[in-house]
Design a protein around this motif. Structure first.
Motif, mmCIF file in Angstrom:
data_model
loop_
_atom_site.group_PDB
_atom_site.id
_atom_site.type_symbol
_atom_site.label_atom_id
_atom_site.label_comp_id
_atom_site.label_asym_id
_atom_site.label_seq_id
_atom_site.Cartn_x
_atom_site.Cartn_y
_atom_site.Cartn_z
ATOM 1 N N PRO A 28 0.821 -1.219 0.000
ATOM 2 C CA PRO A 28 0.000 0.000 0.000
ATOM 3 C C PRO A 28 0.848 1.259 0.000
ATOM 4 N N ALA A 29 0.282 2.342 -0.546
ATOM 5 C CA ALA A 29 0.962 3.640 -0.461
ATOM 6 C C ALA A 29 0.850 4.174 0.951
ATOM 7 N N GLU A 30 -0.287 3.876 1.620
ATOM 8 C CA GLU A 30 -0.514 4.300 2.997
ATOM 9 C C GLU A 30 -1.020 3.114 3.802
ATOM 10 N N HIS A 31 -0.519 2.993 5.029
ATOM 11 C CA HIS A 31 -0.924 1.896 5.905
ATOM 12 C C HIS A 31 -1.483 2.506 7.182
ATOM 13 N N TYR A 32 -2.800 2.328 7.406
ATOM 14 C CA TYR A 32 -3.472 2.883 8.583
ATOM 15 C C TYR A 32 -3.423 1.860 9.723
ATOM 16 N N LEU A 33 -2.863 2.267 10.854
ATOM 17 C CA LEU A 33 -2.663 1.354 11.979
ATOM 18 C C LEU A 33 -3.060 2.032 13.279
ATOM 19 N N ASP A 34 -3.387 1.224 14.307
ATOM 20 C CA ASP A 34 -3.621 1.845 15.605
ATOM 21 C C ASP A 34 -2.298 1.960 16.352
ATOM 22 N N SER A 35 -2.343 2.503 17.552
ATOM 23 C CA SER A 35 -1.110 2.859 18.263
ATOM 24 C C SER A 35 -0.302 1.658 18.748
ATOM 25 N N GLY A 36 -0.862 0.443 18.649
ATOM 26 C CA GLY A 36 -0.116 -0.723 19.094
ATOM 27 C C GLY A 36 0.900 -1.230 18.088
ATOM 28 N N TYR A 37 0.837 -0.753 16.855
ATOM 29 C CA TYR A 37 1.662 -1.315 15.784
ATOM 30 C C TYR A 37 2.949 -0.552 15.447
ATOM 31 N N ALA A 148 6.917 12.562 13.966
ATOM 32 C CA ALA A 148 5.607 11.900 13.984
ATOM 33 C C ALA A 148 4.745 12.429 15.119
ATOM 34 N N ARG A 149 5.339 12.652 16.293
ATOM 35 C CA ARG A 149 4.582 13.169 17.432
ATOM 36 C C ARG A 149 4.071 14.581 17.157
ATOM 37 N N ALA A 150 4.887 15.386 16.491
ATOM 38 C CA ALA A 150 4.457 16.746 16.161
ATOM 39 C C ALA A 150 3.350 16.728 15.113
ATOM 40 N N GLU A 151 3.474 15.848 14.123
ATOM 41 C CA GLU A 151 2.493 15.795 13.036
ATOM 42 C C GLU A 151 1.127 15.349 13.532
ATOM 43 N N GLN A 152 1.093 14.375 14.447
ATOM 44 C CA GLN A 152 -0.192 13.831 14.863
ATOM 45 C C GLN A 152 -0.997 14.798 15.734
ATOM 46 N N LYS A 153 -0.422 15.930 16.087
ATOM 47 C CA LYS A 153 -1.149 16.957 16.825
ATOM 48 C C LYS A 153 -1.897 17.905 15.897
ATOM 49 N N THR A 154 -1.637 17.820 14.593
ATOM 50 C CA THR A 154 -2.252 18.744 13.643
ATOM 51 C C THR A 154 -3.652 18.275 13.254
ATOM 52 N N GLU A 155 -4.510 19.226 12.872
ATOM 53 C CA GLU A 155 -5.867 18.890 12.449
ATOM 54 C C GLU A 155 -5.857 18.105 11.132
ATOM 55 N N THR A 156 -4.884 18.413 10.272
ATOM 56 C CA THR A 156 -4.779 17.705 8.993
ATOM 57 C C THR A 156 -4.568 16.216 9.230
ATOM 58 N N TRP A 157 -3.658 15.889 10.158
ATOM 59 C CA TRP A 157 -3.387 14.481 10.457
ATOM 60 C C TRP A 157 -4.602 13.824 11.094
ATOM 61 N N THR A 159 -7.749 14.543 10.751
ATOM 62 C CA THR A 159 -8.782 14.314 9.734
ATOM 63 C C THR A 159 -8.436 13.106 8.884
ATOM 64 N N LYS A 160 -7.179 12.982 8.549
ATOM 65 C CA LYS A 160 -6.733 11.854 7.720
ATOM 66 C C LYS A 160 -6.888 10.533 8.473
ATOM 67 N N TYR A 161 -6.516 10.531 9.734
ATOM 68 C CA TYR A 161 -6.564 9.288 10.510
ATOM 69 C C TYR A 161 -7.996 8.852 10.806
ATOM 70 N N ALA A 162 -8.939 9.791 10.725
ATOM 71 C CA ALA A 162 -10.349 9.454 10.960
ATOM 72 C C ALA A 162 -10.846 8.409 9.966
ATOM 73 N N LEU A 163 -10.171 8.272 8.824
ATOM 74 C CA LEU A 163 -10.561 7.258 7.833
ATOM 75 C C LEU A 163 -10.455 5.847 8.400
ATOM 76 N N ARG A 164 -9.639 5.687 9.432
ATOM 77 C CA ARG A 164 -9.448 4.342 9.980
ATOM 78 C C ARG A 164 -10.697 3.835 10.712
ATOM 79 N N ALA A 165 -11.673 4.702 10.931
ATOM 80 C CA ALA A 165 -12.912 4.259 11.574
ATOM 81 C C ALA A 165 -13.562 3.125 10.789
ATOM 82 N N GLY A 166 -13.389 3.134 9.467
ATOM 83 C CA GLY A 166 -13.927 2.055 8.640
ATOM 84 C C GLY A 166 -13.302 0.718 8.966
#
Length: 233
Positions: A28-37, A148-157, A159-166
């Motif tokens: 995949p170009a992007e891999h959506y994972l939870d915080s355990g991975y 990574a820690r700085a990026e995940q505080k942004t609204e852009t990140w 919004t993007k991570y919200a896709l993992r709800a699926g």
């Protein structure tokens, strides 16, 4: 589908899963994972063709947890000079490469005579010896983790991570339809086969819903709402 013993932590499965996907031409170009991975090393390697969209674990130092005082981000690191400068402008006394739990690390120690008279000492350390110590990873994973820690505080990140709800919805569907949480057989090979059949069954259900136009996203009614409906009906 990747099945392991229950004692294997999630972070140990990330690299094998990505490797198996690449072997099948499904990288995949992007891999959506939870915080355990994720881990610092995995996030560092993520630049090799797969973007990791995952919340990394936050700094768990006392200063970071309390959001008071000076956590690791308050220190300036000069990797070439092996020098760390604190908020008060003082530099470390020792830079010691070590192994911690089989992983490379660097223990930074400030001198007692530097820290004890410092007016910011209580905001910096609660050490009985009265001096500050830091533990760093080698430069590349440490800097990748900080980014990574700085990026995940942004609204852009966010919004993007919200896709993992699926993904979570698919997991819940697998639990409801196939009972995948419980192993029906003994032994990893049989459990792996059970998971493969469960995934196949779930794909058939979802294809049927797609072909027939059946809405898989019906609003769910909680047990409390159903009870209230029965009482008023």
């Amino acid at each position: 589908m990747f099945t392991t013993d229950a004692t294997v932590p999630d972070v140990k499965a990330t690299a094998p899963v990505q490797r198996r996907l690449a072997e099948r031409g499904l990288k995949p170009a992007e891999h959506y994972l939870d915080s355990g991975y994720p881990s610092a090393d995995i996030v560092t390697a993520a630049g090799q063709g797969v973007r990791m969209v995952t919340p990394v674990l936050l700094n768990h130092s006392a200063q970071a947890k309390d959001a008071a005082g000076f956590d690791k981000s308050a220190f300036t690191i000069d990797w070439k000079a092996r020098q760390v400068r604190c908020f008060a402008g003082k530099t470390n006394a020792h830079w010691n490469p070590v192994k911690q739990h089989g992983t490379d690390a660097i223990v930074i120690t400030f001198g007692v005579l530097t820290c004890r008279p410092c007016p910011f000492r209580e905001q910096c350390t609660s050490s009985v010896l009265g001096r500050r110590m830091l533990t760093l990873r080698p430069r590349e994973p440490e800097e990748a983790l900080a980014r990574a820690r700085a990026e995940q505080k942004t609204e852009t990140w966010k919004t993007k991570y919200a896709l993992r709800a699926g993904v979570e919805g698919t997991i819940n569907q697998a639990l409801d339809i196939t009972g995948i949480r419980w192993a029906r057989y003994r032994g990893l090979p049989k459990v792996r086969l059970q998971h493969a059949f469960s995934a196949t069954a779930l794909n058939v259900v979802r294809l049927d819903a797609y072909w027939t136009g059946h809405d898989q996203h019906r609003p769910r009614i909680s047990r409390l709402e159903r009870l209230a409906y029965r009482l008023t009906a």
